[in-house]
Scaffold this active site. Sequence first.
Site, PDB file in Angstrom:
ATOM      1  CD  GLU A 128      -3.211   2.136  -3.118  1.00  0.00           C
ATOM      2  OE1 GLU A 128      -4.274   2.752  -3.157  1.00  0.00           O
ATOM      3  OE2 GLU A 128      -2.241   2.514  -2.404  1.00  0.00           O
ATOM      4  CG  HIS A 171      -4.330   9.054   0.673  1.00  0.00           C
ATOM      5  ND1 HIS A 171      -5.115   9.690   1.609  1.00  0.00           N
ATOM      6  CD2 HIS A 171      -4.921   7.853   0.448  1.00  0.00           C
ATOM      7  CE1 HIS A 171      -6.131   8.915   1.938  1.00  0.00           C
ATOM      8  NE2 HIS A 171      -6.043   7.788   1.260  1.00  0.00           N
ATOM      9  CG  ASP A 199      -3.530   6.804  -2.925  1.00  0.00           C
ATOM     10  OD1 ASP A 199      -4.550   6.117  -3.035  1.00  0.00           O
ATOM     11  OD2 ASP A 199      -2.712   6.683  -1.982  1.00  0.00           O
ATOM     12  CD  GLU A 219      -7.549   4.809  -4.034  1.00  0.00           C
ATOM     13  OE1 GLU A 219      -6.707   4.405  -3.211  1.00  0.00           O
ATOM     14  OE2 GLU A 219      -8.530   5.512  -3.727  1.00  0.00           O
ATOM     15  CG  HIS A 222      -1.962   0.952   1.323  1.00  0.00           C
ATOM     16  ND1 HIS A 222      -2.262   1.650   2.468  1.00  0.00           N
ATOM     17  CD2 HIS A 222      -2.865   1.351   0.390  1.00  0.00           C
ATOM     18  CE1 HIS A 222      -3.306   2.420   2.244  1.00  0.00           C
ATOM     19  NE2 HIS A 222      -3.691   2.271   0.994  1.00  0.00           N
TER      20      HIS A 222
END
Length: 252
Positions: free
Chosen positions: A44, A59, A46, A119, A17
């Site tokens: 992952e 994020h 953002d 994401e 993450h």
Amino acid sequence: MSTTTLPPWPYPRWIAHRGAGKLAPENTLAAFRLGAQHGWRMFECDAKLSADGVLFLLHDATLERTSNGQGAAAGLTLGQLAQLDAGSWHSRAYAGEGLPTLEALARFCLANGYQLNVEIKPHPGQEEATGRAVGELLARIWPASATAPLLSSFKSAALAGARATAPQLPRALLVDQWAPADADLHSAQQLGCQAMVLNHALWDAARVALVHGAGLRCLSYTVNDEWAAKRLLDLGTDGIITDRVDLFSPAA
Ligand code: G3P
Ligand code: MG
């Protein structure tokens, strides 16, 4: 339950993450390097759009928590974002780390054969544009011979945008609360998603059977406890996003 109709899933079960969870400043290239040093092979991140149309990693909607900037990130150009220190908030070892572009991270992953889960985390009102930009960028730079990046979002409009510019790239709908009448599953199907990524507490045997039965993979975020990971593995889910790159073995 039958999983025989599920399409191939070329991704590792374990996904780091924001690079390396909390061990390094999230969404910086240093974080992804550290995650890789711990043996992780899928990451992952953002992604948002700068005011001048460049995708970068962040994020929050605001800058304070993960940089030395102030206020809203929306409206800043890449040049302004590039002035920020996105590492000192974490620890002195990372002082001066910048907010990377999505292209920089994608090229890092491509050069090393790592898998990427982008994401799409748009500024409010930029959902479709951000999805379109992510699709356009990754369709342009990601070779068809490499395992495709997985595009995910809580925002249906972002996934619709990604589908418009990169229909060939797999999509996943993120869900934090299961809506009545399985509305999110229906949205995921309408968006042509290959997976749903749920808050891990939302999975139970019936829901795994429902989603698998619809031909979609079952992934979870953000799983940081061994008991929670074991529960998800026992349920037969397909992927786990975690901060704990130092606790779990990504090869398991
Ligand atoms: O993509 C999974 C997870 O990152 C979604 O939540 O808030 O950590 O971006 P968040
Ligand atoms: Mg995220």
